[in-house]
Enzyme design. Sequence first.
Site, PDB file in Angstrom:
ATOM      1  N   LYS A 173     -81.756 106.409  43.812  1.00  0.00           N
ATOM      2  CA  LYS A 173     -82.659 106.278  42.657  1.00  0.00           C
ATOM      3  C   LYS A 173     -82.369 107.381  41.649  1.00  0.00           C
ATOM      4  O   LYS A 173     -82.101 108.528  42.046  1.00  0.00           O
ATOM      5  CB  LYS A 173     -84.111 106.364  43.150  1.00  0.00           C
ATOM      6  CG  LYS A 173     -85.161 106.091  42.081  1.00  0.00           C
ATOM      7  CD  LYS A 173     -86.567 106.159  42.685  1.00  0.00           C
ATOM      8  CE  LYS A 173     -87.645 105.844  41.671  1.00  0.00           C
ATOM      9  NZ  LYS A 173     -89.003 105.897  42.243  1.00  0.00           N
TER      10      LYS A 173
ATOM     11  N   SER B  56     -91.883 101.825  41.440  1.00  0.00           N
ATOM     12  CA  SER B  56     -90.904 102.214  40.447  1.00  0.00           C
ATOM     13  C   SER B  56     -89.448 102.168  40.936  1.00  0.00           C
ATOM     14  O   SER B  56     -88.542 102.202  40.113  1.00  0.00           O
ATOM     15  CB  SER B  56     -91.213 103.623  39.949  1.00  0.00           C
ATOM     16  OG  SER B  56     -91.060 104.557  40.996  1.00  0.00           O
TER      17      SER B  56
ATOM     18  N   SER C 140     -94.134 103.303  45.348  1.00  0.00           N
ATOM     19  CA  SER C 140     -92.898 103.011  44.619  1.00  0.00           C
ATOM     20  C   SER C 140     -91.698 102.666  45.482  1.00  0.00           C
ATOM     21  O   SER C 140     -90.675 102.243  44.945  1.00  0.00           O
ATOM     22  CB  SER C 140     -92.528 104.201  43.724  1.00  0.00           C
ATOM     23  OG  SER C 140     -93.317 104.208  42.577  1.00  0.00           O
TER      24      SER C 140
END
Lengths: 84, 479
Positions: B70, B145, B169
């Site tokens: 990420k 997210s 997330s």
Amino acid sequence: MVRIDLEEVRRMAKLAALELEPQALEALRTDLQRILDYVSLLAEVETGAALPSEPVQPPVPLRPDEPRVPRSRSEYFFKVPRVI
Amino acid sequence: VVELQRRLRDRELSAVELTRACLQRIERLDGTLHSFVRLNPRAEQEAAEADRRLLSGRGGPLTGLPVAVKDNIHCAAIETSCASRILDGFVPDRDATATARLRQAGVVILGKTNMDEFAMGSSTETSCHGATRNPWAVDRVAGGSSGGSAAAVAAGLAPLALGSDTGGSVRQPAAFCGVVGLKPTYGRVSRSGLVAYGSSLDQIGAFSREVAGAAELLARMAGADGEDATCSPRPTGEFVAACDRGVAGLRVGLPREYFGSGLDGAVDRAVRAAAAELQRQGAAIQDVSLPLTRYAIPTYYLVATAEASSNLARFDGVRYGQRAPSIGDWQDLYRSTRGRGFGEEVWRRIMLGTYALSAGYYDQFYGKAQRVRELLRREFSNLFAGGIHLLLTPAAPTGAFRLGEKTGDPLSMYLSDIYTATVNLAGLPAISVPVGIDGDGLPIGGQLIAPAFGEELLFSGASVIERAFRLAPPSWLQE
């Protein structure tokens, strides 16, 4: 219920160091009012003497305080804009 | 992952071949999905190094496996953007502790994945790079997210991925994309090198198609780190072995507040079917209650935004990334850089956090949220102290929603975290695991929650569910 007006939104933007256009401030006022109305739900909860506890219980480990080799100025320093 | 591990070990497949296959698949499919924002230009060299280790017998269980990271977790010499314009051009000079430990284990970093800007969102639509699409239905969101990591694993672009989880997330996008998503206990994995959002809630998590893959990643990342004082010195655990332990004798609670109004019927049925499977395998299922659940989202949004408003103060145009041209003094420079560099959702959360912390409102909002948080934490600890080993809940109230469906309504977006955010407030570990498909053909995720540092229980329970409900990948993505 708390009411949030445009003046308060401007004050928050100043505290948060955000330069925003007037339409953005107005949109934020509407959103913040809705969010604050919703989070005001918390007022119902009888919290009494509950105190926030730390997210991690002790003992919290500390790293050994040993000197390390510093990086050179050219690698690590950076230029800031002239402000005075 | 287990199959790839065997083929790498038996030299049926080299790490270079595997990495090239991933890169080719990204080339072919990611124009549509948009799960990566940047590839690692050194990926093939890292794979060649992994092959040398495997050949010389110095390989471990993760050596040669590609991992997507990420874009808020640092990989040295690769840009970290947090999907924000304000960090444009920022290149960290070191790895996060989590990525450094995985590199030592011999993984290949494939690239950086898309996310909501500064992890603020539940759909990956607040990214400055544009939204990620769900591999199961490209007009749907991947969740957020960590939507890029979830979509990349679901589409077979990467066998493993890292995400971060502040309010759900990792678990919510894992549920939306039909993969396994792990959020470890607060303090289990070092946060050093993870760009901070809500520091008392943030934790680095793992994605895989199989529970065992998440267990392998955690086994390598977990453990004390001198660079993060909140990282616990507790012994880590037998995470991979725990996948085969079964659930006989475990007591699993179904909190009734997680099965109430707002929950999609298909999700409800699928999670209950998972409970029935746990029971068939020897667990005792029991109804339990967490009455404060309805206060979790208001508490979460006050705590997280207050911490965010303070954490994001460092992005001022001087130290990192972009700087707005300014004609005034340093305060003008800060304000115009931040106004231009951050997107709307970040403005909204910084403003809410600033408000909750400001004089006159602190006690009413932030102080109150902190006290409610403590009560929420006690509700969980009382259940676990009463003999419950695991809780089973839905991971999200519905399947993946449509792109654009919730962007105009921040509050309804916040409510998609309703089953996950409490876990972060209480600092507990949880895992999202596929439990079925809904009427629209979209994956459904169940969530298991364990006591603090009880990840082994998560892996045992999730593996039992996985064996009964394994999803075939969406047909257009099959080889």
